[in-house]
Design an enzyme around this catalytic site. Sequence first.
Site, PDB file in Angstrom:
ATOM      1  N   GLU A  31      -3.617  18.534 -36.199  1.00 33.11           N
ATOM      2  CA  GLU A  31      -3.505  18.750 -34.762  1.00 33.11           C
ATOM      3  C   GLU A  31      -2.077  19.134 -34.416  1.00 33.11           C
ATOM      4  O   GLU A  31      -1.140  18.622 -35.037  1.00 33.11           O
ATOM      5  CB  GLU A  31      -3.915  17.471 -34.014  1.00 33.11           C
ATOM      6  N   HIS A  71      -8.425  16.440 -28.287  1.00 33.41           N
ATOM      7  CA  HIS A  71      -7.961  15.048 -28.311  1.00 33.41           C
ATOM      8  C   HIS A  71      -7.834  14.505 -26.882  1.00 33.41           C
ATOM      9  O   HIS A  71      -6.772  14.061 -26.446  1.00 33.41           O
ATOM     10  CB  HIS A  71      -6.629  14.928 -29.045  1.00 33.41           C
ATOM     11  N   GLY A  79      -9.642  11.894 -25.703  1.00 30.82           N
ATOM     12  CA  GLY A  79     -10.213  10.546 -25.590  1.00 30.82           C
ATOM     13  C   GLY A  79      -9.513   9.669 -24.576  1.00 30.82           C
ATOM     14  O   GLY A  79     -10.160   8.885 -23.877  1.00 30.82           O
ATOM     15  N   ALA A  80      -8.201   9.779 -24.480  1.00 27.51           N
ATOM     16  CA  ALA A  80      -7.441   8.927 -23.559  1.00 27.51           C
ATOM     17  C   ALA A  80      -7.069   9.656 -22.275  1.00 27.51           C
ATOM     18  O   ALA A  80      -6.302   9.127 -21.471  1.00 27.51           O
ATOM     19  CB  ALA A  80      -6.177   8.422 -24.250  1.00 27.51           C
TER      20      ALA A  80
END
Length: 528
Positions: free
Chosen positions: A263, A281, A283-284
């Site tokens: 990444e 990415h 997720g958060a």
Amino acid sequence: MAPRVLISDQLSDAAIQIFKSRGVEVDFRPELGKDKDALLAVIGQYDGLAIRSATKVTEKVIAAAANLKVIGRAGIGVDNVDIPAATAKGIIVMNTPFGNAITTAEHAIAMMFSVARQIPEANASTQAGKWEKTRFMGVEITGKMLGLIGCGNIGSIVAERALGLKMKVIAYDPFLTAERALDLGVEKVDLDALLARADFISLHTPLTDKTRNIISADALQKTKRGVYLINCARGGLVDEHALRAALDSGHVAGAAFDVFVEEPAKENVLFNAPNMVCTPHLGASTTEAQENVALQVAEQISDYLVAGAVTNALNMPSITAEEAPRLVPFVRLAEQLGSFAGQLTETGIKAVRLEYAGAVAEMNTRALTAAALTGVLTPLLQTVNMVSAPSIARDRNIQVEEVRRGQTGAYETYIRLTVVTDRQERSVAGTVFGDGKPRIIQVKGINMEAGVGPHMVYITNEDKPGFIGKFGSLLGDAGINIATFNLGRTGPGGDAIALLEVDGEVPADTLSAIASLPMVKQVKPLRF
């Protein structure tokens, strides 16, 4: 002079205000997170560093950080921080381990819906002016079997949401006890059973040596034809090339990935695969989660720089300044005893019992127990620390018992740790000598005296002549030097234990050769 903190990633205005209100001078320079040379040029001016994922705190950055005392990561993952280098320089590394759990779990559920109904591709097709109603035939999730690989903080939230959606849930997690599985309403299974039974598989485990490529080509062959795979945990848990082949063949009906081996993922073998949903990415990435972790990290860094309080540290226990000189050696001992037992434990843990005898029984045993639990849980969870370990143990229904007593036996003071699993009890005891260094003094009831080094080898064997010479020769042939050598036994001809400190990692073929010796029962490399 007021402490100075550099914020080299995006944090909210409210987080910046927390620093200022606590008397901390703060510089908000988010552009430095992607400019390592500029970061190197200024890092020496600061006492604290607040980051997210963009800033890479490498060994070179840490070497240049002449005044740095604390690094705070807004989020759970600290892959972008060289923790050993920070520890060696006395820099505390903190994270915010619980701020992203709900949002990451929700993203996994969203990804599952997206791939089941081919929503991203159907959206692109429709907005392109096509009306391909018959092309996008999805599947229902109601009544389907969801297999969770990892059922800790995030995995358990996914399980709760999936059960609410009327799915059936099975879980593979070596630390998941039968009691905790029952409380969650999931069925605990082994990995092969999960692969064979699941309609959807979602990963929620850290990336460790044991979990790397846990979904391999062989694992994919064990799954149902038409299975769906979701990964919002860590890149590297899935063999991406093997998955691409399974998607192309139709064995895997679809996959949804938020994380990748490399990444930022500008190119990847999974891109443009059939029914492949990819996100960068995220997720958060919710407003609530980003705000929560930003505020938490600002409070933690400020509390440390102003008052000396340590919270959510990955490389230092939560200990007051007054008790530190006396307690720290025993904290190190407790964590090493826990790590020793944890590395030898491969089944669900039901209980951890800690016996404090002599002077240590009068100390802050809460910190000691947290350190011991950190050691026990770290081999599989990796991101656990002294603050999160007791909470994780509670969440997993691991019973924790403390026993305090006066001096007994030959040692003035000692700690004995016992791990209770579904199959057995395993105990190890240790003490701290006058030099301040921890020693292991008993393993499974067998007395011995051994220091702890970075690379250890643990061997259980039958006490027979010639054993020492044979495995010593095997290590010598592999070019592995023995630093210390410690033996213990129940009696002549009985059970024996050898605990060695060696100068480097022992090759797998050498360990196999030792394990094949007729008198050997178990060989296990240990890292501390």
